[in-house]
Design a protein around this motif. Structure first.
Motif, mmCIF file in Angstrom:
data_model
loop_
_atom_site.group_PDB
_atom_site.id
_atom_site.type_symbol
_atom_site.label_atom_id
_atom_site.label_comp_id
_atom_site.label_asym_id
_atom_site.label_seq_id
_atom_site.Cartn_x
_atom_site.Cartn_y
_atom_site.Cartn_z
ATOM 1 N N GLN A 82 0.833 -1.205 0.000
ATOM 2 C CA GLN A 82 0.000 0.000 0.000
ATOM 3 C C GLN A 82 0.868 1.255 0.000
ATOM 4 O O GLN A 82 1.950 1.275 0.596
ATOM 5 C CB GLN A 82 -0.907 0.005 1.233
ATOM 6 C CG GLN A 82 -1.855 -1.189 1.301
ATOM 7 C CD GLN A 82 -2.722 -1.314 0.058
ATOM 8 O OE1 GLN A 82 -3.411 -0.372 -0.325
ATOM 9 N NE2 GLN A 82 -2.641 -2.468 -0.617
ATOM 10 N N PRO A 83 0.395 2.325 -0.669
ATOM 11 C CA PRO A 83 1.194 3.555 -0.759
ATOM 12 C C PRO A 83 1.622 4.122 0.594
ATOM 13 O O PRO A 83 2.712 4.659 0.732
ATOM 14 C CB PRO A 83 0.254 4.530 -1.478
ATOM 15 C CG PRO A 83 -0.676 3.658 -2.263
ATOM 16 C CD PRO A 83 -0.851 2.404 -1.450
ATOM 17 N N SER A 84 0.770 3.973 1.605
ATOM 18 C CA SER A 84 1.082 4.574 2.906
ATOM 19 C C SER A 84 1.893 3.640 3.806
ATOM 20 O O SER A 84 2.248 4.016 4.928
ATOM 21 C CB SER A 84 -0.218 4.952 3.615
ATOM 22 O OG SER A 84 -0.990 3.779 3.840
ATOM 23 N N GLU A 85 2.185 2.451 3.324
ATOM 24 C CA GLU A 85 2.950 1.510 4.147
ATOM 25 C C GLU A 85 4.342 2.018 4.433
ATOM 26 O O GLU A 85 5.018 2.552 3.554
ATOM 27 C CB GLU A 85 3.096 0.165 3.425
ATOM 28 C CG GLU A 85 2.028 -0.837 3.748
ATOM 29 C CD GLU A 85 2.397 -2.215 3.232
ATOM 30 O OE1 GLU A 85 1.696 -2.668 2.336
ATOM 31 O OE2 GLU A 85 3.381 -2.815 3.717
ATOM 32 N N GLU A 86 4.819 1.797 5.651
ATOM 33 C CA GLU A 86 6.195 2.157 5.986
ATOM 34 C C GLU A 86 7.150 1.098 5.436
ATOM 35 O O GLU A 86 6.896 -0.111 5.571
ATOM 36 C CB GLU A 86 6.361 2.242 7.503
ATOM 37 C CG GLU A 86 5.701 3.462 8.132
ATOM 38 C CD GLU A 86 6.537 4.730 7.976
ATOM 39 O OE1 GLU A 86 7.778 4.641 7.971
ATOM 40 O OE2 GLU A 86 5.932 5.809 7.855
ATOM 41 N N VAL A 87 8.210 1.556 4.833
ATOM 42 C CA VAL A 87 9.247 0.643 4.347
ATOM 43 C C VAL A 87 10.614 1.154 4.786
ATOM 44 O O VAL A 87 10.790 2.340 5.069
ATOM 45 C CB VAL A 87 9.234 0.511 2.806
ATOM 46 C CG1 VAL A 87 7.895 -0.023 2.303
ATOM 47 C CG2 VAL A 87 9.590 1.831 2.120
ATOM 48 N N ILE A 88 11.572 0.233 4.842
ATOM 49 C CA ILE A 88 12.969 0.625 4.935
ATOM 50 C C ILE A 88 13.536 0.535 3.530
ATOM 51 O O ILE A 88 13.356 -0.481 2.842
ATOM 52 C CB ILE A 88 13.753 -0.291 5.897
ATOM 53 C CG1 ILE A 88 13.356 0.029 7.343
ATOM 54 C CG2 ILE A 88 15.261 -0.095 5.714
ATOM 55 C CD1 ILE A 88 14.029 -0.861 8.371
ATOM 56 N N GLY A 89 14.173 1.595 3.073
ATOM 57 C CA GLY A 89 14.740 1.630 1.732
ATOM 58 C C GLY A 89 16.264 1.633 1.796
ATOM 59 O O GLY A 89 16.861 2.285 2.649
ATOM 60 N N VAL A 90 16.859 0.869 0.901
ATOM 61 C CA VAL A 90 18.315 0.765 0.845
ATOM 62 C C VAL A 90 18.747 0.923 -0.609
ATOM 63 O O VAL A 90 18.132 0.337 -1.499
ATOM 64 C CB VAL A 90 18.796 -0.611 1.357
ATOM 65 C CG1 VAL A 90 20.316 -0.704 1.300
ATOM 66 C CG2 VAL A 90 18.299 -0.860 2.770
ATOM 67 N N PRO A 121 9.186 -3.804 3.285
ATOM 68 C CA PRO A 121 8.004 -3.406 4.070
ATOM 69 C C PRO A 121 8.157 -3.797 5.539
ATOM 70 O O PRO A 121 8.602 -4.904 5.854
ATOM 71 C CB PRO A 121 6.858 -4.190 3.409
ATOM 72 C CG PRO A 121 7.356 -4.544 2.048
ATOM 73 C CD PRO A 121 8.849 -4.701 2.187
ATOM 74 N N MET A 122 7.782 -2.875 6.416
ATOM 75 C CA MET A 122 7.818 -3.169 7.856
ATOM 76 C C MET A 122 6.979 -4.392 8.185
ATOM 77 O O MET A 122 7.304 -5.151 9.105
ATOM 78 C CB MET A 122 7.279 -1.976 8.649
ATOM 79 C CG MET A 122 8.171 -0.779 8.614
ATOM 80 S SD MET A 122 9.803 -1.176 9.243
ATOM 81 C CE MET A 122 10.468 0.461 9.380
ATOM 82 N N ALA A 123 5.883 -4.575 7.449
ATOM 83 C CA ALA A 123 4.996 -5.702 7.726
ATOM 84 C C ALA A 123 5.757 -7.018 7.606
ATOM 85 O O ALA A 123 5.570 -7.937 8.413
ATOM 86 C CB ALA A 123 3.808 -5.677 6.762
ATOM 87 N N THR A 124 6.626 -7.112 6.600
ATOM 88 C CA THR A 124 7.384 -8.342 6.400
ATOM 89 C C THR A 124 8.547 -8.420 7.388
ATOM 90 O O THR A 124 8.829 -9.468 7.964
ATOM 91 C CB THR A 124 7.903 -8.420 4.951
ATOM 92 O OG1 THR A 124 6.844 -8.074 4.056
ATOM 93 C CG2 THR A 124 8.390 -9.830 4.633
ATOM 94 N N LEU A 125 9.212 -7.285 7.603
ATOM 95 C CA LEU A 125 10.333 -7.265 8.556
ATOM 96 C C LEU A 125 9.863 -7.595 9.969
ATOM 97 O O LEU A 125 10.588 -8.198 10.759
ATOM 98 C CB LEU A 125 11.007 -5.891 8.553
ATOM 99 C CG LEU A 125 11.861 -5.557 7.327
ATOM 100 C CD1 LEU A 125 12.417 -4.141 7.459
ATOM 101 C CD2 LEU A 125 13.002 -6.555 7.164
ATOM 102 N N ASN A 126 8.653 -7.184 10.270
ATOM 103 C CA ASN A 126 8.094 -7.431 11.591
ATOM 104 C C ASN A 126 8.056 -8.928 11.894
ATOM 105 O O ASN A 126 8.276 -9.361 13.024
ATOM 106 C CB ASN A 126 6.681 -6.844 11.647
ATOM 107 C CG ASN A 126 6.044 -6.991 13.011
ATOM 108 O OD1 ASN A 126 6.739 -6.966 14.019
ATOM 109 N ND2 ASN A 126 4.740 -7.150 13.052
#
Lengths: 122, 241
Positions: free
Chosen positions: A81-89, A99-104
């Motif tokens: 989703q556009p508003s999802e928090e991600v870590i970008g590298v 995606p934080m959802a997966t990292l979580n």
């Protein structure tokens, strides 16, 4: 961070750390100490960590780190989703989003990005 | 690490409420906050920390349209927001306490040499940009989303830039009027178009977690000025870690 089941919530702890780490050949000191000895003061200004501060909350690998996972091209990822928090590298032009959802769930991703061996964790 | 690539897994352990990793090659334990080995054969070794950005998927995709993305484990997966929004701070007790911010306030933390500083996320997001000089390094912190930020050096060649957010939300520097992308740190228009700021590795954390590791940390809360005071062009890149 995050979560629902008590046992898992324990691991969650504190930190949404946008952190990527890579092995480097500095700072080696190998020694054995008593449990209350200071075992790490390598990080400037950090309160030194003592061995008896390390606590076990769930079994090892109860949360499974990802190793060399598959990725999607952005156009093939409508579920993010556009508003999802991600870590970008970005390393050497190689851009990856986590995606934080997966990292979580997995906590750690071991991979090679832009030719660099890294662990992405948070 | 010493010519060997380590593979990290979840140890199931915590140190001050934060993740402890183990490596499958030596079974040493590592703090994910500091990148340091805290037990086992590699005790004392330190991983190099690399810059990473926290932002929304929309903003990341706009900045890096060619990006690849790690998929969800299943369709519709969301991050477990309960811990974020609950008052509970940590699973284990806290080592230190501090009332300058609520325990669960988000901060973005930076370490330079032997000093640590945290910036309250709400203050950064409200201001969109904060210019700072910390430990002899000129820094700028940009908001990258509703709850995230990025950190860069604001020295470019021999010039120190001072950034501000225009009414329309565009980030510009006072010295040349160039426009900047807060996510990539690249100038997107104006005299400095094409120039890039040097990213600084920073850690997004809850305040109590950062404070437990760095009890002597400085803190920016948005109250009072963030005063630039470093002479231009000083502070070598090597000073940062």
């Amino acid at each position: 961070m995050r979560t629902r089941v008590a046992a898992i919530a324990a691991l969650i702890g504190v930190l949404g750390a946008a952190v990527v780490m890579v092995g480097s050949p500095n700072g080696h000191q190998i020694s054995r100490k008593p449990a209350d000895a200071i075992i790490q003061s390598v990080v400037p200004s950090a309160d030194p960590i003592r061995a008896d501060e390390i606590v076990t909350v769930i079994p090892q690998d109860a949360k499974t780190a990802l190793v060399d996972p598959g990725y999607l091209a952005a156009a093939r990822a409508p579920d993010i989703q556009p508003s999802e928090e991600v870590i970008g590298v970005v390393i050497n032009g190689d851009a990856r989003a986590f995606p934080m959802a997966t990292l979580n769930v997995h906590e750690i991703v071991d991979d090679v990005i832009g030719g660099q061996a890294v662990a992405v964790t948070w | 690490m010493n010519g060997r690539t380590l593979t990290f897994g979840v140890s199931g352990k915590l140190i001050r409420n934060s993740l402890v990793m183990y490596d499958r090659e030596t079974h040493s334990l590592w703090s994910h906050l500091t990148g340091g080995a805290i037990d086992g054969p590699l005790t004392g070794a330190l991983l190099q920390m690399l810059p990473a950005t926290q932002t929304t998927w929309a903003n990341w995709l706009r900045a890096y349209p060619g990006t690849k993305v790690l998929p969800h484990d299943y369709p519709g997966q969301t991050d477990g927001l309960r811990y974020f929004t609950s008052q509970a701070a940590g699973i284990r007790g806290r080592l230190h306490d501090d009332n300058r911010l609520p325990a669960k306030a988000k901060v973005i933390g930076v370490r330079v040499l032997d000093q640590a500083k945290a910036y309250a996320m709400t203050a950064i997001v409200r201001a969109k940009v904060a210019n700072d000089a910390f430990a002899d390094v000129n820094l700028v912190i940009f908001a990258t989303g509703p709850d995230s930020a990025s950190v860069f050096r604001r020295d470019l060649s021999s010039q120190t830039l001072t950034f501000e957010a225009s009414a329309g939300g565009m980030i510009t520097d006072r010295e040349t009027g160039s426009g900047w992308d807060p996510l990539t740190g690249k100038a997107i228009c104006g005299a400095l178009m094409g120039s890039s700021l040097t990213p600084i590795d920073a850690t997004t954390s809850f305040w109590f977690g950062w404070f437990d590791f760095f009890p002597e940390t400085a803190l920016y809360t948005g109250q009072g000025p963030v005063t630039p005071r470093v002479p231009r062009g000083r502070a070598p890149v090597e000073a940062l870690r």
